[in-house]
Motif scaffolding. Sequence first.
Motif, mmCIF file in Angstrom:
data_model
loop_
_atom_site.group_PDB
_atom_site.id
_atom_site.type_symbol
_atom_site.label_atom_id
_atom_site.label_comp_id
_atom_site.label_asym_id
_atom_site.label_seq_id
_atom_site.Cartn_x
_atom_site.Cartn_y
_atom_site.Cartn_z
ATOM 1 N N ALA A 34 0.845 -1.212 0.000
ATOM 2 C CA ALA A 34 0.000 0.000 0.000
ATOM 3 C C ALA A 34 0.874 1.254 0.000
ATOM 4 O O ALA A 34 0.409 2.326 0.359
ATOM 5 N N ILE A 35 2.136 1.112 -0.401
ATOM 6 C CA ILE A 35 3.053 2.250 -0.239
ATOM 7 C C ILE A 35 3.137 3.106 -1.508
ATOM 8 O O ILE A 35 2.758 4.272 -1.497
ATOM 9 N N THR A 36 3.655 2.538 -2.588
ATOM 10 C CA THR A 36 3.932 3.340 -3.790
ATOM 11 C C THR A 36 3.240 2.734 -4.993
ATOM 12 O O THR A 36 3.210 1.515 -5.144
ATOM 13 N N TYR A 37 2.711 3.596 -5.850
ATOM 14 C CA TYR A 37 2.041 3.109 -7.050
ATOM 15 C C TYR A 37 2.610 3.835 -8.271
ATOM 16 O O TYR A 37 2.758 5.057 -8.276
ATOM 17 N N ILE A 38 2.920 3.059 -9.304
ATOM 18 C CA ILE A 38 3.404 3.648 -10.559
ATOM 19 C C ILE A 38 2.437 3.263 -11.669
ATOM 20 O O ILE A 38 2.115 2.085 -11.817
ATOM 21 N N ASP A 39 1.982 4.250 -12.429
ATOM 22 C CA ASP A 39 1.282 3.948 -13.677
ATOM 23 C C ASP A 39 2.266 4.250 -14.797
ATOM 24 O O ASP A 39 2.497 5.422 -15.132
ATOM 25 N N GLY A 40 2.860 3.195 -15.322
ATOM 26 C CA GLY A 40 3.934 3.349 -16.299
ATOM 27 C C GLY A 40 3.470 3.955 -17.610
ATOM 28 O O GLY A 40 4.228 4.658 -18.277
ATOM 29 N N ASP A 41 2.230 3.691 -18.003
ATOM 30 C CA ASP A 41 1.740 4.233 -19.273
ATOM 31 C C ASP A 41 1.471 5.727 -19.171
ATOM 32 O O ASP A 41 1.736 6.488 -20.086
ATOM 33 N N ARG A 46 23.981 1.052 -24.646
ATOM 34 C CA ARG A 46 22.612 1.539 -24.440
ATOM 35 C C ARG A 46 22.676 2.996 -24.036
ATOM 36 O O ARG A 46 23.650 3.407 -23.403
ATOM 37 N N LEU A 47 21.643 3.735 -24.348
ATOM 38 C CA LEU A 47 21.606 5.120 -23.888
ATOM 39 C C LEU A 47 21.287 5.100 -22.412
ATOM 40 O O LEU A 47 20.165 4.763 -22.003
ATOM 41 N N MET A 48 22.267 5.427 -21.585
ATOM 42 C CA MET A 48 22.051 5.432 -20.137
ATOM 43 C C MET A 48 21.086 6.567 -19.765
ATOM 44 O O MET A 48 21.142 7.645 -20.370
ATOM 45 N N GLY A 49 20.232 6.304 -18.789
ATOM 46 C CA GLY A 49 19.246 7.322 -18.422
ATOM 47 C C GLY A 49 18.022 7.289 -19.328
ATOM 48 O O GLY A 49 17.160 8.152 -19.256
ATOM 49 N N PHE A 50 17.947 6.262 -20.185
ATOM 50 C CA PHE A 50 16.787 6.079 -21.068
ATOM 51 C C PHE A 50 16.183 4.706 -20.832
ATOM 52 O O PHE A 50 16.899 3.727 -20.646
ATOM 53 N N GLY A 51 14.862 4.654 -20.870
ATOM 54 C CA GLY A 51 14.163 3.369 -20.763
ATOM 55 C C GLY A 51 13.870 3.022 -19.323
ATOM 56 O O GLY A 51 14.533 3.487 -18.383
ATOM 57 N N HIS A 52 12.844 2.243 -19.133
ATOM 58 C CA HIS A 52 12.463 1.804 -17.787
ATOM 59 C C HIS A 52 11.569 0.591 -17.899
ATOM 60 O O HIS A 52 10.767 0.510 -18.830
ATOM 61 N N ARG A 53 11.706 -0.331 -16.951
ATOM 62 C CA ARG A 53 10.863 -1.516 -16.966
ATOM 63 C C ARG A 53 9.386 -1.156 -16.850
ATOM 64 O O ARG A 53 8.525 -1.745 -17.495
ATOM 65 N N LEU A 78 13.823 11.345 -28.640
ATOM 66 C CA LEU A 78 12.354 11.353 -28.561
ATOM 67 C C LEU A 78 11.692 11.436 -29.938
ATOM 68 O O LEU A 78 10.509 11.141 -30.078
ATOM 69 N N GLU A 79 12.483 11.844 -30.946
ATOM 70 C CA GLU A 79 11.919 11.905 -32.310
ATOM 71 C C GLU A 79 12.292 10.675 -33.125
ATOM 72 O O GLU A 79 11.876 10.530 -34.265
ATOM 73 N N ASP A 80 13.110 9.804 -32.560
ATOM 74 C CA ASP A 80 13.629 8.664 -33.317
ATOM 75 C C ASP A 80 12.650 7.485 -33.249
ATOM 76 O O ASP A 80 12.156 7.135 -32.166
ATOM 77 N N GLU A 81 12.415 6.876 -34.420
ATOM 78 C CA GLU A 81 11.435 5.786 -34.528
ATOM 79 C C GLU A 81 11.726 4.642 -33.544
ATOM 80 O O GLU A 81 10.821 4.106 -32.901
ATOM 81 N N TYR A 82 13.026 4.281 -33.393
ATOM 82 C CA TYR A 82 13.413 3.177 -32.506
ATOM 83 C C TYR A 82 12.953 3.454 -31.072
ATOM 84 O O TYR A 82 12.337 2.614 -30.419
ATOM 85 N N PHE A 83 13.234 4.662 -30.586
ATOM 86 C CA PHE A 83 12.904 5.001 -29.202
ATOM 87 C C PHE A 83 11.394 5.178 -29.030
ATOM 88 O O PHE A 83 10.835 4.826 -27.999
ATOM 89 N N ILE A 84 10.727 5.685 -30.081
ATOM 90 C CA ILE A 84 9.270 5.857 -30.004
ATOM 91 C C ILE A 84 8.612 4.485 -29.938
ATOM 92 O O ILE A 84 7.792 4.212 -29.068
ATOM 93 N N GLU A 85 9.043 3.619 -30.843
ATOM 94 C CA GLU A 85 8.415 2.297 -30.934
ATOM 95 C C GLU A 85 8.602 1.495 -29.641
ATOM 96 O O GLU A 85 7.691 0.841 -29.157
ATOM 97 N N LYS A 86 9.813 1.604 -29.034
ATOM 98 C CA LYS A 86 10.082 0.850 -27.816
ATOM 99 C C LYS A 86 9.685 1.617 -26.553
ATOM 100 O O LYS A 86 9.916 1.168 -25.430
ATOM 101 N N LYS A 87 9.096 2.787 -26.743
ATOM 102 C CA LYS A 87 8.650 3.633 -25.629
ATOM 103 C C LYS A 87 9.784 3.898 -24.639
ATOM 104 O O LYS A 87 9.658 3.661 -23.434
ATOM 105 N N LEU A 88 10.901 4.348 -25.170
ATOM 106 C CA LEU A 88 12.062 4.646 -24.329
ATOM 107 C C LEU A 88 12.130 6.151 -24.088
ATOM 108 O O LEU A 88 12.348 6.928 -25.011
ATOM 109 N N TYR A 89 11.908 6.540 -22.848
ATOM 110 C CA TYR A 89 11.902 7.957 -22.461
ATOM 111 C C TYR A 89 13.000 8.199 -21.427
ATOM 112 O O TYR A 89 13.460 7.254 -20.781
ATOM 113 N N ASN A 96 14.740 8.697 -18.006
ATOM 114 C CA ASN A 96 14.357 8.316 -16.636
ATOM 115 C C ASN A 96 15.047 9.231 -15.628
ATOM 116 O O ASN A 96 15.766 10.159 -16.006
ATOM 117 N N VAL A 97 14.833 8.953 -14.359
ATOM 118 C CA VAL A 97 15.304 9.838 -13.272
ATOM 119 C C VAL A 97 16.805 10.109 -13.337
ATOM 120 O O VAL A 97 17.289 11.157 -12.916
#
Length: 437
Positions: A64-71, A309-316, A357-368, A370-371
């Motif tokens: 009941a502590i933390t909730y993430i909505d990844g989408d 890999r682009l460090m600081g990009f992508g998240h489970r 953020l404009e690249d098809e690869y990153f868009i398709e894999k939803k890589l944004y 991260n912290v």
Amino acid sequence: MSKKYEKKISSEKATLTIGDKSFEFPIYGGSTGPDVIDISTLYRDTNMFTYDPGFTSTASCESAITYIDGDKGELLYRGYPIEQLAEKSDFLEVSYLLLNGELPSEAEKSKFTHDITYHTMVHEQLNRFFGGFRRDAHPMAIMCGVIGAMSAFYHDSTDINDPNQRRVASYRLIAKMPTIAAMTYKYSTGQPFVYPRNDLNYAENFLYMTFGVPTCEEYVVNPILADAMDKIFILHADHEQNASTSTVRLAGSSGANPFACIAAGIASLWGPAHGGANEACLKMLYEIGTVENIPKYIAKAKDKNDPFRLMGFGHRVYKNFDPRAKVLQQAAHEVLEELGVNDPMLEVARELERIALEDEYFIEKKLYPNVDFYSGIILKAMGFPTEMFTVLFALARTVGWISQWGEMIKDPKQKIGRPRQLFIGESTRDYIDIGKR
Ligand code: CMC
């Protein structure tokens, strides 16, 4: 008293058909997020295990502590959006919230702040541990060792069945992490350790112990930097069942004491796919060096045969902007402006973010981003060496780890964590004498 949260039991059941047999499993609903199928009887009923490497589809506990909505790119601590907490709250208030489930009243906040503040000093003998490490030891190596060693110092708070001892252990860990983290930095620079000052707030005191020097010079904490530090602590305080938190829970599931469990969490956090990514990210930005080099690195990140890999990009979990990255992007500007730092890496970071953020690869894999994408830039501007970045993450995450550990201990359904396996090695064979192999 924290509220009691209960899962909803659905009237529907999940049916699994194997050959001509069907098996039914209960479905549970949480307060928000996907439902779960309870497969705890699967092995008993079917003689089969589930197979889910990396636990991509497995809920390991109720929480009941933390909730993430990844989408949506949403992060809530006890229901409160991270953006609101970062803007309006402070780290100790957030710590109280994570530990207890509700924001404190004024009196509760003042007592909690007092209780944490008066645990900030470490046992004097603990100081001697540092001398056993090489000066060039990675501070995370020192953190693993020294935090684990706390089990040997605070015997009166290692009985996990005593709620008061659990509370004292939690307070000690939250209070002493900044002191020990600052000591690892001081040790690496060869400067004397600085004792905590209880008239300063949590973030101010940490900056003072890290960058101040005893008696010879006064260190005045810059309020803008203390504010940014506090925000960074809030943003990193918890993140539900990530690798290090799951490590803490798994270590704790055997009944190990909380200091040992947090040391295990620190070890897990260290890796570059997790908390070590902020250090790796800054190193990557330096390697890229200039805006002109970005396309080359984007191509490397997309190349299946290149491990880069682009460090600081992508998240489970996040398949959208990590909300923490947005807060830090703004904080990076404030800190750099305050310090008058013109770091070309901020320009490289911004341009890298724009192109990715404009690249098809990153868009398709939803890589944004991260912290970890912006935190390194801020921490470097504040004067922290890259090796300290993950230490700061561990410092802030300690409250999340200990809250999750405490929740697990109180859970009546808690049992030792023991995953199973799909065995693909040799089956039984006879020992061959060495001369005959
Ligand atoms: N750069 C390039 N490609 C990537 C990246 C990236 N940073 N991240 C994921 N991918 C690709 C990956 O190659 C895979 O492609 P394909 O489907 O063609 O094989 C796809 O995206 C899915 O990746 P995955 O590794 O299966 O995803 P995961 O959920 O197991 O990994 C992750 C998540 C965070 C480990 C990964 O995105 C990554 O390694 N990112 C870089 C490290 C990083 O920034 N870590 C910090 C995470 S946030 C802080 C924290 O929680 O600790």
